[in-house]
Write a protein that holds these residues in place. Structure first.
Motif: not given
Length: 207
Positions: A143-161
């Motif tokens: 497990k020490a070989s694993m790299k730390h990563t941060q999860t990026a949350e993406k909020i998808i906005l609705p389109d005009n339709q």
């Protein structure tokens, strides 16, 4: 001549408990109440009397039975002969038993037993290696070989339709909830019951 049994010593005699001894010493026969003893004789029922009579009659019949009243009879022994099928089955069984008992082992031929251990082919060996490598990698994973990563949350906005559809749906719901029923006009329902034509009447009559 029997030897006299010595009287037991006072210390060897059974002792009465103190509370029981006091109750026995203070007991007064005058405290007893007079009671009349009632003897109850239960008479047998009609069924019991009938069973008793039957039992007595059976015992009397057995005790007073006269053997001279018996008639002499001759016992006939009937011998049932087997049919052809039974005889054939008996012969076959005897022949089979005789063949087993008198079997000549010298007529047997010598044979050598060969043990076959088929080796796995190339594909089976490769699958086994991949499986072992996978298990080894999971068991000894560092497990020490694993790299730390941060999860990026993406909020998808609705389109005009999608926005226009949401607006239209909200306007429709608002119109239904805030509908003014006083703006409705009075209307009378006319029920129309068309009479059948001449052709339909003629078809009905002919049917």
């Amino acid at each position: 001549m029997s030897c006299p049994v010595p009287a037991p010593a006072l210390k060897d005699l059974p002792r009465v408990a103190g509370d029981l001894k006091s109750e026995l010493e203070g007991f007064k026969p005058t405290n007893l109440k007079n009671a009349d003893t009632q003897e109850k004789i239960v008479l047998p029922s009609a069924e019991d009397v009938a069973q008793e009579r039957t039992h007595n009659a059976l015992i009397a019949g057995v005790e007073n039975f006269k053997c001279s009243s018996l008639k002499r009879t001759d016992t006939k022994e009937k011998i049932v002969l087997p049919n052809a099928q039974d005889v054939a089955a008996e012969k076959t069984e005897k022949a089979l038993i005789a063949g087993i008992e008198h079997f000549d082992q010298t007529k047997l031929k010598h044979t050598e037993t060969q043990e076959k251990n088929p080796l796995p082919n190339k594909d089976v060996v490769l699958q086994e290696k991949n499986h072992l490598n996978l298990l080894n990698g999971v068991e000894h994973f560092d497990k020490a070989s694993m790299k730390h990563t941060q999860t990026a949350e993406k909020i998808i906005l609705p389109d005009n339709q999608v926005i226009e559809q949401e607006k239209g749906q909200r306007q429709l719901i608002s119109g239904i909830e805030n509908f003014d029923s006083s703006k409705l006009r009075h209307a009378e329902t006319c029920e129309k019951n068309p009479l059948p034509t001449k052709e339909i009447i003629d078809q009905e009559k002919s049917a």
